[in-house]
Design a protein around this motif. Structure first.
Motif, PDB file in Angstrom:
ATOM      1  N   PHE A 195       0.828  -1.203   0.000  1.00  0.00           N
ATOM      2  CA  PHE A 195       0.000   0.000   0.000  1.00  0.00           C
ATOM      3  C   PHE A 195       0.863   1.255   0.000  1.00  0.00           C
ATOM      4  O   PHE A 195       0.462   2.281  -0.562  1.00  0.00           O
ATOM      5  CB  PHE A 195      -0.937  -0.010   1.212  1.00  0.00           C
ATOM      6  CG  PHE A 195      -2.221  -0.744   0.981  1.00  0.00           C
ATOM      7  CD1 PHE A 195      -3.397  -0.059   0.723  1.00  0.00           C
ATOM      8  CD2 PHE A 195      -2.260  -2.127   1.001  1.00  0.00           C
ATOM      9  CE1 PHE A 195      -4.583  -0.731   0.495  1.00  0.00           C
ATOM     10  CE2 PHE A 195      -3.432  -2.816   0.777  1.00  0.00           C
ATOM     11  CZ  PHE A 195      -4.606  -2.131   0.532  1.00  0.00           C
ATOM     12  N   SER A 196       2.025   1.199   0.619  1.00  0.00           N
ATOM     13  CA  SER A 196       2.916   2.359   0.606  1.00  0.00           C
ATOM     14  C   SER A 196       3.411   2.652  -0.803  1.00  0.00           C
ATOM     15  O   SER A 196       3.482   3.814  -1.224  1.00  0.00           O
ATOM     16  CB  SER A 196       4.100   2.111   1.543  1.00  0.00           C
ATOM     17  OG  SER A 196       3.676   1.924   2.859  1.00  0.00           O
ATOM     18  N   VAL A 216      -4.707   6.847   3.968  1.00  0.00           N
ATOM     19  CA  VAL A 216      -4.707   5.393   3.793  1.00  0.00           C
ATOM     20  C   VAL A 216      -4.499   4.666   5.111  1.00  0.00           C
ATOM     21  O   VAL A 216      -5.167   3.661   5.401  1.00  0.00           O
ATOM     22  CB  VAL A 216      -3.619   4.979   2.777  1.00  0.00           C
ATOM     23  CG1 VAL A 216      -3.578   3.467   2.614  1.00  0.00           C
ATOM     24  CG2 VAL A 216      -3.868   5.653   1.433  1.00  0.00           C
ATOM     25  N   PHE A 217      -3.601   5.174   5.949  1.00  0.00           N
ATOM     26  CA  PHE A 217      -3.190   4.419   7.132  1.00  0.00           C
ATOM     27  C   PHE A 217      -3.939   4.809   8.399  1.00  0.00           C
ATOM     28  O   PHE A 217      -3.983   4.015   9.339  1.00  0.00           O
ATOM     29  CB  PHE A 217      -1.686   4.571   7.337  1.00  0.00           C
ATOM     30  CG  PHE A 217      -0.877   3.905   6.266  1.00  0.00           C
ATOM     31  CD1 PHE A 217      -0.673   2.536   6.286  1.00  0.00           C
ATOM     32  CD2 PHE A 217      -0.339   4.641   5.222  1.00  0.00           C
ATOM     33  CE1 PHE A 217       0.065   1.907   5.302  1.00  0.00           C
ATOM     34  CE2 PHE A 217       0.401   4.024   4.228  1.00  0.00           C
ATOM     35  CZ  PHE A 217       0.597   2.657   4.265  1.00  0.00           C
ATOM     36  N   THR A 218      -4.519   5.990   8.464  1.00  0.00           N
ATOM     37  CA  THR A 218      -5.305   6.343   9.651  1.00  0.00           C
ATOM     38  C   THR A 218      -6.544   5.480   9.813  1.00  0.00           C
ATOM     39  O   THR A 218      -6.850   5.033  10.928  1.00  0.00           O
ATOM     40  CB  THR A 218      -5.681   7.829   9.615  1.00  0.00           C
ATOM     41  OG1 THR A 218      -4.486   8.631   9.593  1.00  0.00           O
ATOM     42  CG2 THR A 218      -6.510   8.208  10.827  1.00  0.00           C
ATOM     43  N   PRO A 219      -7.314   5.213   8.726  1.00  0.00           N
ATOM     44  CA  PRO A 219      -8.445   4.285   8.903  1.00  0.00           C
ATOM     45  C   PRO A 219      -8.042   2.907   9.396  1.00  0.00           C
ATOM     46  O   PRO A 219      -8.846   2.218  10.035  1.00  0.00           O
ATOM     47  CB  PRO A 219      -9.046   4.211   7.487  1.00  0.00           C
ATOM     48  CG  PRO A 219      -8.670   5.494   6.840  1.00  0.00           C
ATOM     49  CD  PRO A 219      -7.307   5.810   7.379  1.00  0.00           C
ATOM     50  N   PHE A 243     -11.785  -3.166   3.752  1.00  0.00           N
ATOM     51  CA  PHE A 243     -10.649  -2.748   2.932  1.00  0.00           C
ATOM     52  C   PHE A 243      -9.456  -2.331   3.788  1.00  0.00           C
ATOM     53  O   PHE A 243      -8.500  -1.775   3.266  1.00  0.00           O
ATOM     54  CB  PHE A 243     -11.063  -1.594   2.011  1.00  0.00           C
ATOM     55  CG  PHE A 243     -12.183  -1.933   1.073  1.00  0.00           C
ATOM     56  CD1 PHE A 243     -11.922  -2.581  -0.126  1.00  0.00           C
ATOM     57  CD2 PHE A 243     -13.500  -1.638   1.399  1.00  0.00           C
ATOM     58  CE1 PHE A 243     -12.944  -2.912  -0.982  1.00  0.00           C
ATOM     59  CE2 PHE A 243     -14.535  -1.963   0.540  1.00  0.00           C
ATOM     60  CZ  PHE A 243     -14.261  -2.601  -0.654  1.00  0.00           C
ATOM     61  N   CYS A 244      -9.530  -2.598   5.076  1.00  0.00           N
ATOM     62  CA  CYS A 244      -8.452  -2.236   5.992  1.00  0.00           C
ATOM     63  C   CYS A 244      -7.718  -3.507   6.406  1.00  0.00           C
ATOM     64  O   CYS A 244      -8.261  -4.358   7.116  1.00  0.00           O
ATOM     65  CB  CYS A 244      -9.009  -1.518   7.225  1.00  0.00           C
ATOM     66  SG  CYS A 244      -9.762   0.078   6.849  1.00  0.00           S
TER      67      CYS A 244
END
Length: 300
Positions: A195-196, A216-219, A243-244
Motif C-alpha cells: 500500500f505504501s 490510507v493508514f489512519t483508517p 478494505f483495511c
C-alpha cells in the motif's frame, strides 16, 4: 522490452540492494528507531500477558467457573457477589487487564505497519524522474519495478519485525507462538509495503506522499477495533473495515495470542473484540488478496 521479465527483476533488485548498502546510515537509523519504539511500548505493557488476577478470581469464585458449566454459574454473578463482593472487583480488574493485553497486541501490529510503510512511501517520489526516463526507454516494466521493491523491502521488514518481536514477546510476557506471530507480522508488513508503494506511485513529490499517506493508514487504526469496537461504529461507515488490512492482521494476532490461553480469557476477549477463530482462513486470504491487489492497481 529489451530483456525478459526475469532479467528486469534481477537487475532492478540488484540495484535496490546496492542502493540500500550505500545508504547504510539510513538503514541503521531505521532499525534503531524500530527497536526504540518497541522497547518503549514493551516497557509500557511490561508483563501484561501474565494475568495473575485470574488465580485470585478462581479461588474466590470457586472451581465451577473452569468447567463446561461455567457460563451457567456466571449468570448467577449477583448471588456470588452477595457472598463475596471481591469477586466483582477482581472480575472488573481482569477485564481491564484483558483490554490492555489486546491493546498491547495491536500496538505490536501498529509498530510493524508504520516501520514498513514510512521508508517505502518516500522511495518512489524520489526516484520518479529516473523511473520515467528508464521506462520511456523500454528498459523495464512497471510490474518488474514494483516487484523489485517488494523483493528487497519484504525480507528487510521481516528481519526488522523479528528483532522487534523478540523484545516485545519476552518483555510483555506474550502467550502466543513466536513463529506464528512473526509470520503474521510479516504478512502485515507486506501489505503495508504494498500500500505504501501504491500511495507513492500516485504522487509526484515526497511532501505529497506525507499528505496522502494518513488518508490510507489512519483508517487502519480507527477500524481495527482498538479504540472502539467495529459494531459501535456508525453503520454507514462499517463497510470500510473490509478494505483495511490492519483489522485482519490484528484479529490473526489475537487468535495466535489467545488460542492457547485460559478458556475464560479467550471467550471474553473474542466476544468483546469480535474475533472469530473459525474465520482464520478468511483473514489470511483477505491479506493475501490485498498484497496482490495493490500491485495490480499500480500496474494499471
Amino acid at each position: 522490452y529489451r530483456r525478459s521479465f526475469a532479467t528486469q527483476l534481477r537487475c532492478l533488485a540488484q540495484r535496490e540492494l546496492r542502493s540500500l548498502w550505500r545508504d547504510r546510515s539510513s538503514l541503521y537509523l531505521r532499525f534503531l528507531l524500530s527497536l526504540f519504539l518497541t522497547v518503549l511500548f514493551s516497557v509500557v505493557f511490561e508483563g501484561i500477558g501474565e494475568h495473575r488476577v485470574l488465580g485470585d478470581l478462581r479461588s474466590r469464585a470457586g472451581p465451577r467457573e473452569s468447567t463446561p458449566w461455567g457460563q451457567m454459574w456466571l449468570a448467577l454473578r449477583r448471588l456470588r457477589v452477595a457472598v463475596d463482593p471481591q469477586v466483582e472487583v477482581l472480575r472488573q480488574r481482569l477485564q481491564r487487564e484483558l483490554e490492555y493485553h489486546y491493546k498491547a497486541i495491536v500496538q505490536v501490529g501498529f509498530t510493524a505497519m508504520f516501520s514498513a510503510c514510512q521508508p517505502t512511501m518516500l522511495s518512489f517520489p524520489l526516484e520518479r524522474p529516473v523511473f520515467l526516463r528508464e521506462f520511456s526507454a523500454n528498459m523495464y516494466g512497471t510490474l518488474a519495478y514494483f516487484l523489485s521493491k517488494m523483493v528487497v523491502e519484504v525480507p528487510l521488514c521481516a528481519v526488522q519485525a523479528l528483532l522487534a518481536l523478540l523484545v516485545a514477546h519476552r518483555t510483555m510476557c506474550l502467550q502466543g507462538n513466536l513463529l506464528e506471530m512473526w509470520l503474521t507480522i510479516c504478512l502485515l508488513s507486506t501489505c503495508s509495503v504494498s500500500f505504501s508503494l501504491l500511495v507513492g506511485s500516485v504522487v509526484r513529490f515526497p511532501r505529497e506522499s506525507g499528505a496522502i499517506g494518513p488518508l490510507v493508514f489512519t483508517p487502519q487504526m480507527v477500524l481495527s477495533g482498538t479504540f472502539i469496537p467495529v459494531k459501535a461504529i456508525p453503520a454507514f461507515l462499517r463497510w470500510m473495515q473490509y478494505f483495511c488490512f490492519m483489522q485482519y492482521a490484528v484479529k490473526l494476532l489475537a487468535i495466535v495470542e489467545f488460542r492457547e490461553t485460559d478458556p475464560l480469557l479467550r471467550q471474553m476477549i473474542f466476544r468483546a473484540m469480535e474475533v472469530n477463530p473459525s474465520f482464520t482462513g478468511v483473514y489470511i486470504g483477505s491479506l493475501l488478496l490485498m498484497v496482490v491487489g495493490a500491485p495490480s492497481r499500480k500496474k494499471d
